[in-house]
Scaffold this motif. Structure first.
Motif, mmCIF file in Angstrom:
data_model
loop_
_atom_site.group_PDB
_atom_site.id
_atom_site.type_symbol
_atom_site.label_atom_id
_atom_site.label_comp_id
_atom_site.label_asym_id
_atom_site.label_seq_id
_atom_site.Cartn_x
_atom_site.Cartn_y
_atom_site.Cartn_z
ATOM 1 N N GLY A 56 -75.893 30.215 -7.669
ATOM 2 C CA GLY A 56 -76.536 31.464 -7.262
ATOM 3 C C GLY A 56 -77.431 31.292 -6.054
ATOM 4 N N TRP A 57 -78.223 30.217 -6.044
ATOM 5 C CA TRP A 57 -79.109 29.989 -4.898
ATOM 6 C C TRP A 57 -78.317 29.756 -3.615
ATOM 7 N N LEU A 58 -77.203 29.026 -3.704
ATOM 8 C CA LEU A 58 -76.415 28.769 -2.494
ATOM 9 C C LEU A 58 -75.794 30.057 -1.969
ATOM 10 N N GLN B 287 -69.940 19.581 2.611
ATOM 11 C CA GLN B 287 -69.084 20.769 2.616
ATOM 12 C C GLN B 287 -68.321 20.926 1.309
ATOM 13 N N ARG B 288 -67.888 19.825 0.719
ATOM 14 C CA ARG B 288 -67.143 19.916 -0.535
ATOM 15 C C ARG B 288 -68.011 20.510 -1.651
ATOM 16 N N LEU B 289 -69.268 20.086 -1.687
ATOM 17 C CA LEU B 289 -70.164 20.620 -2.709
ATOM 18 C C LEU B 289 -70.441 22.092 -2.465
ATOM 19 N N ARG B 290 -70.610 22.476 -1.203
ATOM 20 C CA ARG B 290 -70.841 23.882 -0.881
ATOM 21 C C ARG B 290 -69.634 24.736 -1.272
ATOM 22 N N ASP B 291 -68.442 24.257 -0.948
ATOM 23 C CA ASP B 291 -67.231 25.002 -1.313
ATOM 24 C C ASP B 291 -67.092 25.105 -2.829
ATOM 25 N N LEU B 292 -67.455 24.022 -3.532
ATOM 26 C CA LEU B 292 -67.374 24.034 -4.991
ATOM 27 C C LEU B 292 -68.296 25.096 -5.566
ATOM 28 N N ALA C 128 -80.782 22.905 3.453
ATOM 29 C CA ALA C 128 -81.022 21.475 3.660
ATOM 30 C C ALA C 128 -80.661 20.653 2.432
ATOM 31 N N ALA C 129 -80.833 21.237 1.249
ATOM 32 C CA ALA C 129 -80.587 20.497 0.012
ATOM 33 C C ALA C 129 -79.106 20.347 -0.291
ATOM 34 N N VAL C 130 -78.293 21.303 0.127
ATOM 35 C CA VAL C 130 -76.861 21.280 -0.177
ATOM 36 C C VAL C 130 -76.104 21.177 1.145
ATOM 37 N N ARG C 131 -75.832 19.946 1.567
ATOM 38 C CA ARG C 131 -75.186 19.733 2.869
ATOM 39 C C ARG C 131 -73.697 19.408 2.792
#
Length: 282
Positions: A92-94, A31-36, A26-29
């Motif tokens: 790491g958490w992601l 897509q660009r940030l997730r891919d990064l 929920a905190a990291v939604r």
């Protein structure tokens, strides 16, 4: 080790793990940030790269703490390590949130140990800045000890459990060494994916006209069935989306477009001969 085997099977951790997984997702939604943070752009997970800064800084500070006249330099290194831990923790958490439960159990303790280590180093930094050098050094060595435990668990997670590795890569070694027929060209519909077996290895085929691409069918992230995934896009820019975690790979060359996968999907050499599709090992 038996204690690590018990940790992998510790289902009592799943309640906390599941709640944390939901919170991280929920905190990291974006897509660009997730891919990064996953390292999709890098070609392998970003977390192991980012941890080099805090680990290197903490180890260097520990060495300087043994030498005279290095108090300011050691304090600077501890500060750099604490600051550098922030992006490493986020990545790491992601990555952890997209792992299987047995890996998340070990990863949870790994993260807990590292959180304690960073807390000790933060306390060490504050003590040093206040002129309490002896206390700062003691807290630093305590932090390094706990960080060593965290690193050990991280190594087990990566090397014993395969967390963050390309789960599809071993399948390429099980493919036939010589060109081998897998099906007729006519049996593969255009602009759709189909799964055919080469020996006991599932192969994902995609066809446009007489041109065919072939990928290992098991997703490299967590072995999800790409053959059940949706195809998005058009032509040779089309991609397949893993139905388990959403990793997205270009069908023409296996390039990872979106994570959580950080590695390309293995490509299989393919040719069409006498109306039949043939594949072999890369």
């Amino acid at each position: 080790m038996p204690i690590l085997n018990r940790l992998e099977e510790a289902r009592r951790l799943d309640g906390v793990s599941d709640r944390l997984q939901s919170a991280v997702s929920a905190a990291v939604r974006p897509q660009r940030l997730r891919d990064l943070l996953h390292g999709t752009w890098l070609g392998h997970p970003l977390h192991p790269v980012l941890v080099q800064l805090p680990v290197g800084a903490f180890v260097s500070a520990a060495i300087l703490d043994l030498l005279p006249g290095t108090r300011r330099a050691a304090t600077t290194l501890v500060g750099a390590g604490v600051a550098g831990a922030v992006p490493a923790v986020a990545a790491g958490w992601l990555d952890w949130s997209q792992m299987t439960r047995d890996r998340r159990r070990v990863g949870l303790v790994h993260a807990g140990a590292n959180a304690v280590a960073v807390g000790l180093y933060t306390a060490s930094l504050l003590a040093r800045l206040r002129g309490r050098s002896g206390r700062g050094r003691a807290l630093g060595y305590a932090g390094l000890t706990v960080a060593g435990l965290g690193a050990y668990l991280g190594g087990h997670l990566a090397y014993a459990q395969g967390g963050g590795t390309n789960q599809a890569a071993p399948d390429t070694a099980r493919l036939p060494e010589d060109w081998t027929q897998v099906c007729s060209l006519a049996s593969v519909p255009e602009k759709r994916t189909v799964v055919r077996l080469a020996g006991d290895v599932p192969v994902l085929l995609y066809r446009i006209d007489d041109r065919v691409s072939a990928l290992v069918e098991r997703c490299g992230h967590e072995t999800g069935p790409l053959g059940e995934g949706d195809v998005v896009g058009e032509g040779w820019d089309a991609c397949v989306v893993c139905p388990w975690h959403g990793s997205t790979f270009r069908l023409s060359d296996g390039a990872v477009v979106h994570g959580p996968a950080a590695n390309n999907q293995p490509v299989i050499p393919v040719r069409v001969r006498d109306g039949h599709i043939e594949i072999r090992q890369p």
